[in-house]
Design an enzyme around this catalytic site. Structure first.
Site, mmCIF file in Angstrom:
data_model
loop_
_atom_site.group_PDB
_atom_site.id
_atom_site.type_symbol
_atom_site.label_atom_id
_atom_site.label_comp_id
_atom_site.label_asym_id
_atom_site.label_seq_id
_atom_site.Cartn_x
_atom_site.Cartn_y
_atom_site.Cartn_z
ATOM 1 N N ASP A 104 42.076 40.486 33.087
ATOM 2 C CA ASP A 104 43.424 40.958 33.392
ATOM 3 C C ASP A 104 44.293 39.821 33.917
ATOM 4 O OD1 ASP A 104 41.757 41.034 35.753
ATOM 5 O OD2 ASP A 104 43.397 42.071 36.786
ATOM 6 N N GLU A 150 40.745 42.356 38.330
ATOM 7 C CA GLU A 150 40.577 41.386 39.410
ATOM 8 C C GLU A 150 41.873 41.197 40.173
ATOM 9 O OE1 GLU A 150 40.743 37.431 41.359
ATOM 10 O OE2 GLU A 150 41.992 38.183 39.723
#
Length: 379
Positions: free
Chosen positions: A81, A141
């Protein structure tokens, strides 16, 4: 199969919008197909986030015969991400090279590392490896290491050594501070500001507590960890709001407290000290109402300076291992049994801005370093 250059792979990854608020299924499936094409066994671990968006994580292992409960010798870990990007950045999803720099959202944090890890695996004679190797991809994350926490809680795999991809300018980082958050709400009693005795200002109460926060920050400087800069747990109040109008005594005030604990310090320490200050303030104001909701509690992590992976990366880079003041997925890899080292191409200081980039030379050098580490630990 045709092998892409590391730059070509990075271009493919940047082209996929994997902002944390979106699904990362496309990018993980792309990488799973690449890993499977190399002969790894890709295990996909789906979940649905709090907003109902489907997410995927991957543990791709060589050799394919590795059982799920077998200890992986070396894990290369990258989060798929990215943070959002400004709509005015027209080339955010198109990798562009200018003067030796590769620009694009995620190029630095951490699609560059993922591309380098895949290229390193492609460049390795996998048949010569004697111990299990894994490419691990995580989700979410950037919004709290949520995917990695799921992997740790589920004991999705075990590992002895882990390279956690983050932009460190190719310097191995063996320790990192934790990251904790609390939402603090002060209550007061609304009233007309012309008659202060009729009310009680939540903002004034918050000001008293913030003075205590400053005192806590000073006290924590005594618990120093000299490997860090700054060498102590830091506190920050990044947001505060309260009141309804200029002539109304504020009935409520909220602020967010952030602290980054050094390794070895209990992550809940600051919240405990803050609660003690609330009780002290209540002694002089029996109506002092304060609610503290801890929303994140990630401790620091430290891998021994003489750990084999630390020494291997120091030798490969000719740079001593350092420390980082920001949170990573290293604590979760430590929970899974690994000596974790944070490492990757690019500079964290350009990671979240418009015009994020990774130096092309660092990207290519990262491939060489990771290939050497794979051969050293798994061959």
């Amino acid at each position: 199969m045709n092998v892409m250059s590391v730059e070509q792979t990075l271009a493919e990854l940047v082209a996929i919008d994997s902002t944390s608020s979106r699904s990362n299924v496309e990018i993980v499936r792309f990488l799973a197909e690449r890993a499977e094409g190399l002969g790894l066994r890709a295990r996909l671990l789906p979940y649905t986030d709090a907003a109902g968006v489907k997410k995927l994580q991957m543990v791709a292992v060589w050799p394919r015969t590795t059982s799920d409960d077998e200890v992986i010798e070396l894990a290369l870990v990258g989060h798929t991400d990215t943070v959002p990007f400004d709509a005015a950045w027209a080339e955010a999803l198109t990798l562009v090279e200018r003067e030796g720099k590769l620009y694009g959202r995620g190029a630095c944090d951490t699609k560059g590392f993922i591309a380098a890890a895949l290229a390193a695996i492609e460049a390795t004679d996998l048949a010569s490896l004697k111990r299990p190797l894994a490419l691990v991809l995580t989700a979410d994350e950037e919004v709290g290491c949520l995917g990695a926490k799921r992997l740790a809680e589920a004991r999705a795999f075990r590992a002895r050594h882990a390279v956690v991809g983050e932009p460190t300018s190719l310097q191995p980082m063996r320790a990192g501070k934790g990251y904790c958050l609390a939402d603090v709400t002060l209550r007061g009693r609304e009233g007309h500001s012309a008659y202060p005795a009729l009310g009680a200002s939540a903002i004034t109460r918050a000001a008293r507590l913030l003075t205590s926060v400053e005192r806590i920050a000073e006290e924590l400087k005594r618990d120093a960890h000299e490997a860090f800069d700054p060498p102590h747990t830091t506190l920050n109040v990044g947001r505060i709001s309260g009141g309804t109008a200029k002539n109304v005594i504020a009935g409520e005030c909220r602020f967010t407290l952030e602290w980054r604990p050094v390794p070895g310090q209990a992550p809940e320490l600051v919240a405990g000290l803050l609660r003690e200050e609330v009780e002290r303030l209540r002694e002089g104001d029996e109506d002092f109402v304060c609610e503290i909701e801890v929303t994140r509690l990630d401790g620091g992590v430290e891998t021994s300076a003489d750990a084999p992976l630390v020494r291997a990366l120091e030798e490969a880079t000719a740079r001593g291992a350092g420390t980082i003041p920001f949170g990573t997925e290293a604590p979760q890899l430590a929970e899974l049994g690994a000596d974790a080292v944070v490492f990757g191409p690019g500079d964290i200081r350009v990671a979240h801005r418009t015009g994020e980039f990774v130096p092309a030379a660092e990207l290519r050098r990262c491939v060489e370093i990771l290939r050497g580490v794979i051969e050293r630990f798994c061959a």
